[in-house]
Write an enzyme that holds these catalytic residues in place. Structure first.
Site, PDB file in Angstrom:
ATOM      1  CG  ASP A 118       5.395 -13.387  13.990  1.00  0.00           C
ATOM      2  OD1 ASP A 118       6.069 -12.483  14.138  1.00  0.00           O
ATOM      3  OD2 ASP A 118       4.494 -13.602  13.139  1.00  0.00           O
ATOM      4  N   GLY A 134       3.256  -4.021   5.090  1.00  0.00           N
ATOM      5  CA  GLY A 134       2.258  -2.955   5.591  1.00  0.00           C
ATOM      6  C   GLY A 134       1.682  -2.230   4.388  1.00  0.00           C
ATOM      7  CB  ALA A 177      -3.936  -7.656  -5.341  1.00  0.00           C
ATOM      8  CE1 TYR A 194       4.083  -7.098   1.038  1.00  0.00           C
ATOM      9  CE2 TYR A 194       2.529  -6.507  -0.728  1.00  0.00           C
ATOM     10  CZ  TYR A 194       2.891  -7.125   0.592  1.00  0.00           C
ATOM     11  OH  TYR A 194       1.827  -7.908   0.942  1.00  0.00           O
ATOM     12  CE  LYS A 239       3.766 -10.784  -0.473  1.00  0.00           C
ATOM     13  NZ  LYS A 239       3.543 -11.778   0.858  1.00  0.00           N
ATOM     14  CG  ASN A 278      -6.402  -3.770   1.620  1.00  0.00           C
ATOM     15  OD1 ASN A 278      -6.598  -3.902   2.710  1.00  0.00           O
ATOM     16  ND2 ASN A 278      -6.168  -2.474   1.047  1.00  0.00           N
ATOM     17  CE  LYS A 281      -3.409  -4.686   5.621  1.00  0.00           C
ATOM     18  NZ  LYS A 281      -4.814  -5.420   5.484  1.00  0.00           N
ATOM     19  CB  THR A 310     -11.659   1.758  -6.932  1.00  0.00           C
ATOM     20  OG1 THR A 310     -10.722   1.401  -8.029  1.00  0.00           O
ATOM     21  CG2 THR A 310     -12.503   2.990  -7.384  1.00  0.00           C
ATOM     22  NE  ARG A 337      -4.067  -3.951  -6.513  1.00  0.00           N
ATOM     23  CZ  ARG A 337      -2.896  -3.444  -5.795  1.00  0.00           C
ATOM     24  NH1 ARG A 337      -2.751  -3.379  -4.609  1.00  0.00           N
ATOM     25  NH2 ARG A 337      -1.732  -3.083  -6.460  1.00  0.00           N
TER      26      ARG A 337
HETATM   27  P1  NAD Z   1       1.220  -8.942   9.292  1.00  0.00           P
HETATM   28  O1  NAD Z   1       2.349  -8.141   9.340  1.00  0.00           O
HETATM   29  O2  NAD Z   1       0.340  -9.128  10.486  1.00  0.00           O
HETATM   30  O3  NAD Z   1       2.041 -10.616   9.657  1.00  0.00           O
HETATM   31  C1  NAD Z   1       3.086 -10.886   9.167  1.00  0.00           C
HETATM   32  C2  NAD Z   1       4.179 -11.386  10.230  1.00  0.00           C
HETATM   33  O4  NAD Z   1       5.111 -11.724   9.833  1.00  0.00           O
HETATM   34  C3  NAD Z   1       4.421 -10.408  11.331  1.00  0.00           C
HETATM   35  O5  NAD Z   1       3.814 -10.824  12.671  1.00  0.00           O
HETATM   36  C4  NAD Z   1       5.755 -10.300  11.507  1.00  0.00           C
HETATM   37  O6  NAD Z   1       6.253 -10.258  12.791  1.00  0.00           O
HETATM   38  C5  NAD Z   1       6.020 -11.763  10.860  1.00  0.00           C
HETATM   39  N1  NAD Z   1       7.665 -11.753  10.363  1.00  0.00           N
HETATM   40  C6  NAD Z   1       8.136 -10.744   9.552  1.00  0.00           C
HETATM   41  N2  NAD Z   1       9.578 -11.005   9.628  1.00  0.00           N
HETATM   42  C7  NAD Z   1       9.579 -12.375  10.056  1.00  0.00           C
HETATM   43  C8  NAD Z   1      10.912 -13.151  10.284  1.00  0.00           C
HETATM   44  N3  NAD Z   1      12.095 -12.505   9.622  1.00  0.00           N
HETATM   45  N4  NAD Z   1      10.819 -13.912  10.838  1.00  0.00           N
HETATM   46  C9  NAD Z   1       9.773 -14.574  11.436  1.00  0.00           C
HETATM   47  N5  NAD Z   1       8.593 -13.872  11.322  1.00  0.00           N
HETATM   48  C10 NAD Z   1       8.551 -12.598  10.780  1.00  0.00           C
HETATM   49  O7  NAD Z   1       0.606  -9.190   7.911  1.00  0.00           O
HETATM   50  P2  NAD Z   1      -0.618  -9.884   7.389  1.00  0.00           P
HETATM   51  O8  NAD Z   1      -1.551  -9.056   7.195  1.00  0.00           O
HETATM   52  O9  NAD Z   1      -1.179 -10.894   8.595  1.00  0.00           O
HETATM   53  O10 NAD Z   1      -0.214 -10.765   6.192  1.00  0.00           O
HETATM   54  C11 NAD Z   1       0.213 -12.092   6.143  1.00  0.00           C
HETATM   55  C12 NAD Z   1       0.845 -12.452   4.590  1.00  0.00           C
HETATM   56  O11 NAD Z   1      -0.141 -12.136   3.730  1.00  0.00           O
HETATM   57  C13 NAD Z   1       2.097 -11.710   4.494  1.00  0.00           C
HETATM   58  O12 NAD Z   1       2.952 -12.391   3.370  1.00  0.00           O
HETATM   59  C14 NAD Z   1       1.426 -10.621   3.380  1.00  0.00           C
HETATM   60  O13 NAD Z   1       2.281  -9.884   2.598  1.00  0.00           O
HETATM   61  C15 NAD Z   1       0.400 -11.187   2.769  1.00  0.00           C
HETATM   62  N6  NAD Z   1      -0.683 -10.179   2.416  1.00  0.00           N
HETATM   63  C16 NAD Z   1      -1.397  -9.526   3.262  1.00  0.00           C
HETATM   64  C17 NAD Z   1      -2.366  -8.728   2.848  1.00  0.00           C
HETATM   65  C18 NAD Z   1      -3.238  -7.951   3.743  1.00  0.00           C
HETATM   66  O14 NAD Z   1      -4.083  -7.176   3.257  1.00  0.00           O
HETATM   67  N7  NAD Z   1      -3.183  -8.139   4.904  1.00  0.00           N
HETATM   68  C19 NAD Z   1      -2.528  -8.479   1.587  1.00  0.00           C
HETATM   69  C20 NAD Z   1      -1.930  -9.307   0.563  1.00  0.00           C
HETATM   70  C21 NAD Z   1      -0.813 -10.044   0.916  1.00  0.00           C
HETATM   71  N1  GDD Z   2      -3.137   3.159   4.729  1.00  0.00           N
HETATM   72  C1  GDD Z   2      -3.954   4.137   4.471  1.00  0.00           C
HETATM   73  N2  GDD Z   2      -4.263   5.108   5.547  1.00  0.00           N
HETATM   74  N3  GDD Z   2      -4.603   4.458   3.209  1.00  0.00           N
HETATM   75  C2  GDD Z   2      -4.986   5.697   3.007  1.00  0.00           C
HETATM   76  C3  GDD Z   2      -5.597   6.510   3.866  1.00  0.00           C
HETATM   77  C4  GDD Z   2      -4.734   6.328   5.212  1.00  0.00           C
HETATM   78  O1  GDD Z   2      -5.017   7.161   6.129  1.00  0.00           O
HETATM   79  N4  GDD Z   2      -6.261   7.501   3.402  1.00  0.00           N
HETATM   80  C5  GDD Z   2      -6.414   7.143   2.151  1.00  0.00           C
HETATM   81  N5  GDD Z   2      -5.711   5.965   1.916  1.00  0.00           N
HETATM   82  C6  GDD Z   2      -5.598   5.459   0.467  1.00  0.00           C
HETATM   83  C7  GDD Z   2      -4.092   5.055   0.256  1.00  0.00           C
HETATM   84  O2  GDD Z   2      -3.682   6.019  -0.320  1.00  0.00           O
HETATM   85  C8  GDD Z   2      -4.435   4.073  -1.066  1.00  0.00           C
HETATM   86  O3  GDD Z   2      -4.774   4.593  -2.161  1.00  0.00           O
HETATM   87  C9  GDD Z   2      -5.761   3.193  -0.715  1.00  0.00           C
HETATM   88  O4  GDD Z   2      -6.159   3.950   0.553  1.00  0.00           O
HETATM   89  C10 GDD Z   2      -5.729   1.960  -0.177  1.00  0.00           C
HETATM   90  O5  GDD Z   2      -4.552   2.041   0.811  1.00  0.00           O
HETATM   91  P1  GDD Z   2      -3.863   0.640   1.717  1.00  0.00           P
HETATM   92  O6  GDD Z   2      -4.841  -0.169   2.290  1.00  0.00           O
HETATM   93  O7  GDD Z   2      -2.855   1.309   2.897  1.00  0.00           O
HETATM   94  O8  GDD Z   2      -2.886  -0.167   0.760  1.00  0.00           O
HETATM   95  P2  GDD Z   2      -3.349  -0.823  -0.891  1.00  0.00           P
HETATM   96  O9  GDD Z   2      -4.662  -1.285  -1.095  1.00  0.00           O
HETATM   97  O10 GDD Z   2      -2.768   0.042  -1.839  1.00  0.00           O
HETATM   98  O11 GDD Z   2      -2.476  -2.020  -0.623  1.00  0.00           O
HETATM   99  C11 GDD Z   2      -2.520  -2.783   0.253  1.00  0.00           C
HETATM  100  O12 GDD Z   2      -3.118  -4.110  -0.201  1.00  0.00           O
HETATM  101  C12 GDD Z   2      -2.398  -5.133  -0.871  1.00  0.00           C
HETATM  102  C13 GDD Z   2      -3.075  -6.297  -1.342  1.00  0.00           C
HETATM  103  O13 GDD Z   2      -4.275  -5.885  -2.181  1.00  0.00           O
HETATM  104  C14 GDD Z   2      -1.395  -3.314   1.064  1.00  0.00           C
HETATM  105  O14 GDD Z   2      -1.655  -3.769   2.377  1.00  0.00           O
HETATM  106  C15 GDD Z   2      -0.357  -4.380   0.597  1.00  0.00           C
HETATM  107  O15 GDD Z   2       0.514  -4.551   1.673  1.00  0.00           O
HETATM  108  C16 GDD Z   2      -1.249  -5.412   0.153  1.00  0.00           C
HETATM  109  O16 GDD Z   2      -0.641  -6.499  -0.389  1.00  0.00           O
END
Ligand code: NAD
Ligand code: GDD
Length: 327
Positions: A33, A77, A120, A150, A154, A179, A193, A220, A284
């Site tokens: 990382d 993010g 997703a 983003y 993907k 999520n 999130k 949702t 979703r």
């Molecule tokens: P996260 O941001 O906590 O972890 C991702 C890591 O990748 C970070 O620690 C970051 O430092 C590292 N990274 C970024 N750029 C890099 C680089 N150039 N070289 C080396 N390391 C690098 O995210 P997460 O929640 O652990 O997600 C992991 C994976 O799952 C990601 O690909 C994300 O897109 C995917 N994903 C996560 C969610 C979720 O809800 N957490 C949903 C859908 C997809």
């Molecule tokens: N983050 C966040 N913070 N979201 C909020 C808040 C807040 O304070 N208040 C309301 N929301 C609402 C957002 O506006 C959005 O409609 C919903 O909650 C969900 O937000 P997130 O959890 O931030 O993101 P997401 O579900 O739209 O997308 C996430 O999930 C994907 C996979 O299902 C992201 O994390 C993506 O990176 C991920 O790939």
């Protein structure tokens, strides 16, 4: 012989938990990382700090035999990061470069297969307009129309991993995460999130007070607890099914309901103040028919059970920070 695994993104939320899980299974693990995990010491046997956008670094870290390779590193993010538009070029460039480099390095080192975490967010916006009836079946992905760059990255990378399967006889596996939440995830700073943001806001609020929610709260989502995400990830990696397949929960809630559950766990009565903010799709939910069919398993834990553990952890972080600020 001891099994070996490479975890890219091991300083992040899911990667950090995956390292712990693989260690419990007896693996020798190399984590990679840009940074060490921020909340707990890594359990990896070897941890390489470096940039996966650098192809030479990717070659270096693949210099030994790995039974399993997990590619979780990405520039990512929550809604506050990916839907503002401010990070679009970085998100696309950084994550695509990581995937291009890692696939090339692994293929040249004869790695048998890699796990890739898609999202997703790659599903078409037009199927996620009705909050009560979103369609996220795997075969609804095309014609493609993700609502964020983003999501487009993907989708591109999913195709890249599957192209390496066809043209280089690799055994790559692709999951579409919905999520994921849990302790040791980002909970402040702008990349968090909704589950973590809501836990933080509830922990910071006093009972009877206000809590700010982006949008009208009727949008949702479903949220998957980290342990079940890891279970799905590992089962898919070790299966004969390449995916793409949803790894998510089917327990869809409105954001207002999410707030109510967390407030109930905290034992607080709160007034929701709905404010403008980045929203993403209206609805979703994971569709778990395919994962059930192909892996004979699907997530089943309740949202509340995961939120109880997550709230407890985030409440501790909030109190720790408050004490630090007061000292
Ligand atoms: P996260 O941001 O906590 O972890 C991702 C890591 O990748 C970070 O620690 C970051 O430092 C590292 N990274 C970024 N750029 C890099 C680089 N150039 N070289 C080396 N390391 C690098 O995210 P997460 O929640 O652990 O997600 C992991 C994976 O799952 C990601 O690909 C994300 O897109 C995917 N994903 C996560 C969610 C979720 O809800 N957490 C949903 C859908 C997809
Ligand atoms: N983050 C966040 N913070 N979201 C909020 C808040 C807040 O304070 N208040 C309301 N929301 C609402 C957002 O506006 C959005 O409609 C919903 O909650 C969900 O937000 P997130 O959890 O931030 O993101 P997401 O579900 O739209 O997308 C996430 O999930 C994907 C996979 O299902 C992201 O994390 C993506 O990176 C991920 O790939």
């Amino acid at each position: 012989m001891t099994k070996t695994a490479l975890v890219c993104g091991a300083g992040g939320f899911i990667g950090g938990h995956l390292v712990k899980r693989l260690k419990r299974e007896g693996f020798w693990v190399r984590g990679v990382d840009l940074k060490f995990p921020p909340f707990a010491e890594t359990e990896a046997d070897d941890f390489a700090v470096g940039d996966l956008r650098d192809q030479y670094f990717c070659r270096q870290i693949t210099d030994r035999r790995f039974d399993e390779v997990y590619q979780l590193a990405a520039d990512m993010g929550g809604a506050g990061y990916i839907f503002t538009g401010e990070h679009d070029a970085d998100v696309m460039h950084n994550s695509a470069t990581i995937n291009l480099n890692m696939l090339d390095a692994c293929q040249k080192r004869n790695v048998r297969g890699m796990f890739y975490s898609s999202s997703a967010c790659m599903y078409p916006e037009h199927n996620q307009m009705d909050p009560n009836n979103p369609n996220c079946a795997e075969d609804s992905a095309y014609p493609a129309n993700p609502d964020s760059e983003y999501g487009w990255e993907k989708l591109f990378s999913e195709r890249l991993y599957l192209a390496y399967n066809r043209n280089h006889s690799m055994r790559n596996r692709v999951a579409r995460y919905h999520n994921i939440f849990g302790p040791e995830g980002t909970w402040d700073g702008g990349k968090e999130k909704a589950p973590a943001a809501v836990c933080r806001k509830v922990a910071q609020a006093t009972s009877g007070g206000d809590i700010e929610i982006w949008g009208d709260g009727t949008q949702t989502r479903s949220f998957l607890y980290i342990e079940e995400c890891l279970e799905g990830t590992i089962r898919l990696t070790r299966s004969d099914f390449e995916g793409p397949v949803n790894v998510g929960s089917e327990e869809m809630v409105t954001i207002n309901q999410l707030v109510d559950i967390v407030a109930d766990i905290a034992g607080k009565r709160l007034h929701k103040n709905h404010i403008p903010g980045p929203l993403g799709v209206r609805g979703r939910n994971s569709d778990n028919r395919l994962i059930g069919q192909k892996l004979g398993w699907k997530p089943s834990a309740t949202l509340r059970s995961g939120l109880e553990k997550t709230y407890e952890w985030i409440e501790r972080q909030v109190h720790r920070n408050t004490k630090k600020a007061a000292a």
